[in-house]
Design a protein around this motif. Structure first.
Motif, PDB file in Angstrom:
ATOM      1  N   GLN A 121       0.995  -1.214  -0.102  1.00 25.77           N
ATOM      2  CA  GLN A 121      -0.113   0.085  -0.008  1.00 25.77           C
ATOM      3  C   GLN A 121       0.837   1.054  -0.105  1.00 25.77           C
ATOM      4  O   GLN A 121       1.965   1.224   0.608  1.00 25.77           O
ATOM      5  CB  GLN A 121      -0.763   0.119   1.243  1.00 25.77           C
ATOM      6  CG  GLN A 121      -1.885  -0.983   1.275  1.00 25.77           C
ATOM      7  CD  GLN A 121      -2.736  -1.028   2.410  1.00 25.77           C
ATOM      8  OE1 GLN A 121      -2.572  -0.072   3.395  1.00 25.77           O
ATOM      9  NE2 GLN A 121      -3.612  -1.715   2.487  1.00 25.77           N
TER      10      GLN A 121
ATOM     11  N   GLY B 278      -6.228   9.525   2.423  1.00 26.82           N
ATOM     12  CA  GLY B 278      -6.559  10.116   3.560  1.00 26.82           C
ATOM     13  C   GLY B 278      -7.881  10.717   3.429  1.00 26.82           C
ATOM     14  O   GLY B 278      -8.534  10.840   2.509  1.00 26.82           O
TER      15      GLY B 278
ATOM     16  N   HIS C 296       0.686   5.294   1.142  1.00 27.94           N
ATOM     17  CA  HIS C 296      -0.064   6.132   1.904  1.00 27.94           C
ATOM     18  C   HIS C 296       0.617   7.866   1.711  1.00 27.94           C
ATOM     19  O   HIS C 296       1.709   7.910   2.011  1.00 27.94           O
ATOM     20  CB  HIS C 296       0.182   5.767   3.469  1.00 27.94           C
ATOM     21  CG  HIS C 296      -0.383   4.425   3.680  1.00 27.94           C
ATOM     22  ND1 HIS C 296      -1.423   4.120   4.100  1.00 27.94           N
ATOM     23  CD2 HIS C 296       0.399   3.119   3.708  1.00 27.94           C
ATOM     24  CE1 HIS C 296      -1.938   2.849   4.236  1.00 27.94           C
ATOM     25  NE2 HIS C 296      -0.525   2.471   4.248  1.00 27.94           N
ATOM     26  N   TYR C 297      -0.494   8.523   1.371  1.00 25.02           N
ATOM     27  CA  TYR C 297       0.147   9.895   1.111  1.00 25.02           C
ATOM     28  C   TYR C 297       0.011  10.596   2.464  1.00 25.02           C
ATOM     29  O   TYR C 297      -0.868  10.572   3.055  1.00 25.02           O
ATOM     30  CB  TYR C 297      -1.138  10.603   0.245  1.00 25.02           C
ATOM     31  CG  TYR C 297      -1.208  11.901   0.236  1.00 25.02           C
ATOM     32  CD1 TYR C 297      -0.050  12.602  -0.674  1.00 25.02           C
ATOM     33  CD2 TYR C 297      -2.187  12.658   0.622  1.00 25.02           C
ATOM     34  CE1 TYR C 297      -0.153  14.044  -0.939  1.00 25.02           C
ATOM     35  CE2 TYR C 297      -2.133  14.092   0.555  1.00 25.02           C
ATOM     36  CZ  TYR C 297      -1.210  14.792  -0.399  1.00 25.02           C
ATOM     37  OH  TYR C 297      -1.374  16.005  -0.621  1.00 25.02           O
ATOM     38  N   HIS C 298       1.291  11.328   2.680  1.00 27.51           N
ATOM     39  CA  HIS C 298       1.442  11.776   4.058  1.00 27.51           C
ATOM     40  C   HIS C 298       1.240  13.214   4.021  1.00 27.51           C
ATOM     41  O   HIS C 298       0.502  14.056   4.581  1.00 27.51           O
ATOM     42  CB  HIS C 298       2.576  11.214   4.570  1.00 27.51           C
ATOM     43  CG  HIS C 298       2.959  11.770   6.033  1.00 27.51           C
ATOM     44  ND1 HIS C 298       2.019  11.429   7.218  1.00 27.51           N
ATOM     45  CD2 HIS C 298       3.816  12.463   6.574  1.00 27.51           C
ATOM     46  CE1 HIS C 298       2.534  12.194   8.110  1.00 27.51           C
ATOM     47  NE2 HIS C 298       3.647  12.706   7.767  1.00 27.51           N
TER      48      HIS C 298
ATOM     49  N   HIS D  88      -3.872   5.177  -0.630  1.00 26.73           N
ATOM     50  CA  HIS D  88      -4.618   5.787   0.496  1.00 26.73           C
ATOM     51  C   HIS D  88      -4.041   7.394   0.564  1.00 26.73           C
ATOM     52  O   HIS D  88      -2.923   7.796   1.107  1.00 26.73           O
ATOM     53  CB  HIS D  88      -4.326   5.101   1.909  1.00 26.73           C
ATOM     54  CG  HIS D  88      -5.098   5.818   2.848  1.00 26.73           C
ATOM     55  ND1 HIS D  88      -4.606   6.459   3.948  1.00 26.73           N
ATOM     56  CD2 HIS D  88      -6.460   5.884   3.150  1.00 26.73           C
ATOM     57  CE1 HIS D  88      -5.590   6.738   4.853  1.00 26.73           C
ATOM     58  NE2 HIS D  88      -6.767   6.415   4.150  1.00 26.73           N
TER      59      HIS D  88
END
Length: 121
Positions: free
Chosen positions: A18, A58, A20-22, A56
């Motif tokens: 996966q 968020g 994950h956009y932070h 993802h």
């Protein structure tokens, strides 16, 4: 990049197939070019080519359906993917110390805010 200048960038975390956009940012004078949109699109293509299963992005600020949420949701309008945010405090003493530190550093700090974690409100 535009004219050898970084105009937008993101931090993307990778784990368990996966992405994950932070965090991300862009220079305001180039917003008319929508560099963040292009960057996320290119990341999604790259991730798919690398075999990542999900990307993802968020939600909005404080888990609200605000403009940030709408921006992210526009990348997958047909999605019904649900996610949850945990709000458990595991070490109350450290949490309280962080809240106190924030209160000392910010005269506008609102101890009554419902934002979690409070010290980041």
């Amino acid at each position: 990049m535009k004219d050898n200048k970084i105009i937008a960038m993101s931090i993307i975390l990778f784990a368990n197939n996966q992405m994950h956009y932070h965090l991300s940012g862009s220079l305001s004078e180039f917003r008319n070019l929508a560099p963040s949109n292009l960057l996320l699109y290119k990341v999604a293509i790259w991730g798919c080519q690398q075999g990542f299963k999900t990307f993802h992005l968020g939600g909005g600020i404080g888990s609200n359906e605000d403009n940030l949420y709408k921006f992210k949701a526009a990348f997958n309008r047909a999605s019904d993917y649900q996610f949850s945010i945990g709000k458990q405090i595991f070490n109350q003493n450290i949490y309280n110390a962080l809240v106190e530190e924030r209160a000392m550093l910010d005269i506008n700090f609102d101890r009554e805010s419902t934002f979690f974690p409070l010290y980041r409100s």
